[in-house]
Design a protein around this motif. Sequence first.
Motif, PDB file in Angstrom:
ATOM      1  N   MET A   1       0.852  -1.185   0.000  1.00 31.44           N
ATOM      2  CA  MET A   1       0.000   0.000   0.000  1.00 31.44           C
ATOM      3  C   MET A   1       0.884   1.230   0.000  1.00 31.44           C
ATOM      4  SD  MET A   1      -3.099  -0.955   2.511  1.00 31.44           S
ATOM      5  CE  MET A   1      -2.200  -1.584   3.896  1.00 31.44           C
ATOM      6  N   GLY A   2       0.985   1.895  -1.165  1.00 33.69           N
ATOM      7  CA  GLY A   2       1.849   3.063  -1.272  1.00 33.69           C
ATOM      8  C   GLY A   2       1.048   4.343  -1.155  1.00 33.69           C
ATOM      9  N   THR A   3       1.761   5.452  -1.260  1.00 33.39           N
ATOM     10  CA  THR A   3       1.104   6.755  -1.169  1.00 33.39           C
ATOM     11  C   THR A   3       0.297   7.040  -2.422  1.00 33.39           C
ATOM     12  OG1 THR A   3       2.966   7.513   0.120  1.00 33.39           O
ATOM     13  CG2 THR A   3       1.544   9.196  -0.779  1.00 33.39           C
TER      14      THR A   3
ATOM     15  N   LEU B   1      -4.747   6.801   2.078  1.00 28.77           N
ATOM     16  CA  LEU B   1      -3.384   6.545   2.552  1.00 28.77           C
ATOM     17  C   LEU B   1      -2.573   7.827   2.421  1.00 28.77           C
ATOM     18  CD1 LEU B   1      -3.041   3.226   0.629  1.00 28.77           C
ATOM     19  CD2 LEU B   1      -2.548   3.379   3.050  1.00 28.77           C
ATOM     20  N   LYS B   2      -1.786   8.116   3.460  1.00 24.81           N
ATOM     21  CA  LYS B   2      -0.949   9.309   3.395  1.00 24.81           C
ATOM     22  C   LYS B   2       0.444   8.949   3.872  1.00 24.81           C
ATOM     23  CE  LYS B   2      -1.243  14.163   4.335  1.00 24.81           C
ATOM     24  NZ  LYS B   2      -1.280  15.101   5.408  1.00 24.81           N
ATOM     25  N   GLN B   3       1.443   9.261   3.076  1.00 23.09           N
ATOM     26  CA  GLN B   3       2.843   8.965   3.417  1.00 23.09           C
ATOM     27  C   GLN B   3       3.010   7.521   3.896  1.00 23.09           C
ATOM     28  OE1 GLN B   3       4.107  12.157   2.366  1.00 23.09           O
ATOM     29  NE2 GLN B   3       5.147  12.571   4.262  1.00 23.09           N
ATOM     30  N   GLY B   4       2.313   6.585   3.246  1.00 20.74           N
ATOM     31  CA  GLY B   4       2.472   5.179   3.594  1.00 20.74           C
ATOM     32  C   GLY B   4       1.640   4.728   4.784  1.00 20.74           C
TER      33      GLY B   4
ATOM     34  N   ALA C   1      -9.438   0.397   2.272  1.00 19.62           N
ATOM     35  CA  ALA C   1      -9.911  -0.975   2.039  1.00 19.62           C
ATOM     36  C   ALA C   1     -10.487  -1.094   0.633  1.00 19.62           C
ATOM     37  CB  ALA C   1     -10.965  -1.345   3.080  1.00 19.62           C
ATOM     38  N   GLY C   2     -11.147  -0.043   0.151  1.00 12.20           N
ATOM     39  CA  GLY C   2     -11.699  -0.052  -1.206  1.00 12.20           C
ATOM     40  C   GLY C   2     -10.593  -0.175  -2.244  1.00 12.20           C
ATOM     41  N   SER C   3      -9.492   0.554  -2.040  1.00  9.95           N
ATOM     42  CA  SER C   3      -8.357   0.476  -2.974  1.00  9.95           C
ATOM     43  C   SER C   3      -7.764  -0.933  -2.981  1.00  9.95           C
ATOM     44  CB  SER C   3      -7.265   1.471  -2.574  1.00  9.95           C
ATOM     45  OG  SER C   3      -7.713   2.777  -2.734  1.00  9.95           O
ATOM     46  N   VAL C   4      -7.634  -1.500  -1.783  1.00 13.43           N
ATOM     47  CA  VAL C   4      -7.063  -2.851  -1.685  1.00 13.43           C
ATOM     48  C   VAL C   4      -7.967  -3.848  -2.419  1.00 13.43           C
ATOM     49  CG1 VAL C   4      -6.474  -4.750  -0.106  1.00 13.43           C
ATOM     50  CG2 VAL C   4      -5.825  -2.403   0.463  1.00 13.43           C
ATOM     51  N   ARG C   5      -9.269  -3.723  -2.168  1.00 12.75           N
ATOM     52  CA  ARG C   5     -10.222  -4.645  -2.808  1.00 12.75           C
ATOM     53  C   ARG C   5     -10.105  -4.583  -4.331  1.00 12.75           C
ATOM     54  NH1 ARG C   5     -14.014  -3.803   1.214  1.00 12.75           N
ATOM     55  NH2 ARG C   5     -14.654  -1.863   0.251  1.00 12.75           N
ATOM     56  N   LYS C   6      -9.989  -3.355  -4.856  1.00 10.51           N
ATOM     57  CA  LYS C   6      -9.925  -3.206  -6.311  1.00 10.51           C
ATOM     58  C   LYS C   6      -8.633  -3.833  -6.855  1.00 10.51           C
ATOM     59  CE  LYS C   6      -9.972  -0.136 -10.256  1.00 10.51           C
ATOM     60  NZ  LYS C   6      -8.831  -0.847 -10.851  1.00 10.51           N
ATOM     61  N   ALA C   7      -7.503  -3.515  -6.218  1.00 12.63           N
ATOM     62  CA  ALA C   7      -6.220  -4.040  -6.697  1.00 12.63           C
ATOM     63  C   ALA C   7      -6.226  -5.566  -6.650  1.00 12.63           C
ATOM     64  CB  ALA C   7      -5.079  -3.477  -5.854  1.00 12.63           C
TER      65      ALA C   7
ATOM     66  N   LYS D   1       2.028   0.741  17.034  1.00 12.06           N
ATOM     67  CA  LYS D   1       0.957  -0.262  17.115  1.00 12.06           C
ATOM     68  C   LYS D   1      -0.309   0.248  16.452  1.00 12.06           C
ATOM     69  CE  LYS D   1       1.549  -3.323  20.993  1.00 12.06           C
ATOM     70  NZ  LYS D   1       1.423  -3.542  22.401  1.00 12.06           N
ATOM     71  N   HIS D   2      -0.572   1.532  16.647  1.00  9.82           N
ATOM     72  CA  HIS D   2      -1.805   2.079  16.084  1.00  9.82           C
ATOM     73  C   HIS D   2      -1.787   2.056  14.568  1.00  9.82           C
ATOM     74  CE1 HIS D   2      -1.875   4.175  20.166  1.00  9.82           C
ATOM     75  NE2 HIS D   2      -2.638   3.108  20.201  1.00  9.82           N
ATOM     76  N   ALA D   3      -0.617   2.385  13.993  1.00  9.13           N
ATOM     77  CA  ALA D   3      -0.517   2.367  12.529  1.00  9.13           C
ATOM     78  C   ALA D   3      -0.741   0.940  12.019  1.00  9.13           C
ATOM     79  CB  ALA D   3       0.842   2.888  12.084  1.00  9.13           C
ATOM     80  N   LEU D   4      -0.180  -0.051  12.744  1.00 12.17           N
ATOM     81  CA  LEU D   4      -0.360  -1.447  12.334  1.00 12.17           C
ATOM     82  C   LEU D   4      -1.815  -1.885  12.533  1.00 12.17           C
ATOM     83  CD1 LEU D   4       2.884  -3.136  13.701  1.00 12.17           C
ATOM     84  CD2 LEU D   4       2.475  -2.204  11.446  1.00 12.17           C
ATOM     85  N   ASP D   5      -2.438  -1.406  13.607  1.00 12.81           N
ATOM     86  CA  ASP D   5      -3.855  -1.719  13.846  1.00 12.81           C
ATOM     87  C   ASP D   5      -4.712  -1.244  12.686  1.00 12.81           C
ATOM     88  OD1 ASP D   5      -4.067  -3.102  16.216  1.00 12.81           O
ATOM     89  OD2 ASP D   5      -3.960  -1.302  17.450  1.00 12.81           O
ATOM     90  N   ASN D   6      -4.391  -0.044  12.204  1.00 11.43           N
ATOM     91  CA  ASN D   6      -5.175   0.501  11.092  1.00 11.43           C
ATOM     92  C   ASN D   6      -4.983  -0.322   9.824  1.00 11.43           C
ATOM     93  OD1 ASN D   6      -6.309   2.494  12.643  1.00 11.43           O
ATOM     94  ND2 ASN D   6      -4.692   3.971  12.199  1.00 11.43           N
ATOM     95  N   VAL D   7      -3.767  -0.820   9.614  1.00 15.19           N
ATOM     96  CA  VAL D   7      -3.517  -1.697   8.460  1.00 15.19           C
ATOM     97  C   VAL D   7      -4.351  -2.972   8.639  1.00 15.19           C
ATOM     98  CG1 VAL D   7      -1.805  -3.084   7.226  1.00 15.19           C
ATOM     99  CG2 VAL D   7      -1.210  -0.799   8.023  1.00 15.19           C
TER     100      VAL D   7
END
Length: 398
Positions: free
Chosen positions: A1-3, A31-34, A43-49, A152-158
């Motif tokens: 997941m890039g910028t 997504l901002k700065q990774g 999640a929508g972007s991931v689903r499409k890719a 941890k929070h950034a990973l939780d969001n992923v």
Amino acid sequence: MGTTKVSAILGERTGDGVRVIGVGNAPAEGLKQGVVVDIDRAAGSVRKAVSDAERMAGVVMKVYNVGVAGEHIRSMNSRGVVGIPSHDHEITRDDVNRTLTAGRSFALPADREILHTLPQQYIVDDQGGIQEPCGMYGSRLEARVHVVTASKHALDNVAKTLDNSRLEIGELVLEPLASSHAVLTDDEREIGVMLVDIGGGTTDVMIYNEGGVLASGVIGIGGNNITADVAYGLRTAMKSAEEIKIEHGCALSAMVDDNERIEVPGIGFRETKQVGKQVLSAIIEPRVTELFSLINDQINKNDFKRALGAGVVLTGGSSMLFGARELAEQIFDLPVRVGTPIGVQGLSEVVNHPMYATGVGLLLHSDTSEEGRLQRTSSQVWWRQSVAQVRKAIASII
Ligand SMILES: Nc1ncnc2c1ncn2[C@@H]1O[C@H](COP(=O)(O)OP(=O)(O)OP(=O)(O)O)[C@@H](O)[C@H]1O
Ligand SMILES: [Mg+2]
């Protein structure tokens, strides 16, 4: 997941490697700065890719590895020492794991998680420079390690983003580590090399020496900053600035012909104007110089230059910027090459672009690596728990 984009690269194991069978891309939203800033849109972007890649491959993805990036990543070097039981003095996998665990046993703030413990070298009694200590005899084993931590929070969001996408989790991999699997050779890693992955929002740096990771870091400057500079400097829309940068941009003014001119669309109803290519280059060069100088100052400060026998490898979409390689050679005073993904079969021509370095590297990231096994005993366990918690929370809301 890039910028700038979310890429899904689907592969299958073959007898002698990995074959790429599907590739899907979606513009990165949320997504901002990774870092994930809007879970639903990401999640929508991931689903499409993912669905595009699955359609191309004609199969459904089973396991996936996901890249982790962003300025919340920190890294440090550490060491762990253990005694070898005296009955036979032969070092086992268990002893190695104990040493690595000791290397990562330091107090961490509650909001941080260890992402990787990357072995640099092992020392058996007084003998250093050992890559594989298993089976050797000794009474003391020391591991020098490079430890990468993340918020941890950034990973939780992923986790939540991917859970929404109904995918099964493989491994979490630091993005430049993944990129290095795809673009560096073993020789380069051994002699010493610096990987510089210049993306849209961030630039990731990873330095290898004697086969291990010596240092890593993230800088919050990428191709989007260059595009914004061009838009501002030439007074044109971001979309036009992006096209002009890719088509005509050059990071080194000295490489540009004085007489060449380009058309720049005006903003709103303003007229298109003609601008010299030198002007464009004069806007781009300072930003790229700033980026490379920041990295150069760090490697000089830490005395890493001597460790970079194989020079520098640029990758990521922005490494394609004309003149970037030449400017990097001037600033680093080292040999520089641009790295495109190597080491995969199948649709290799589709992913033969530096912007796919991370995606291809995630595919190559071996689940059976020593590092991989360790991951499952620590952050990956936490990661799975975190996903399980999120699932439970969602279920309870429903
Ligand atoms: N030919 C080119 N010349 C110059 N820049 C390019 C070229 N092709 C792509 N880029 C730039 O590459 C950047 C995107 O690179 P990449 O796909 O590696 O980023 P990302 O992974 O989405 O972002 P990040 O890694 O920062 O999170 C964009 O800024 C784009 O303008
Ligand atoms: Mg990237």
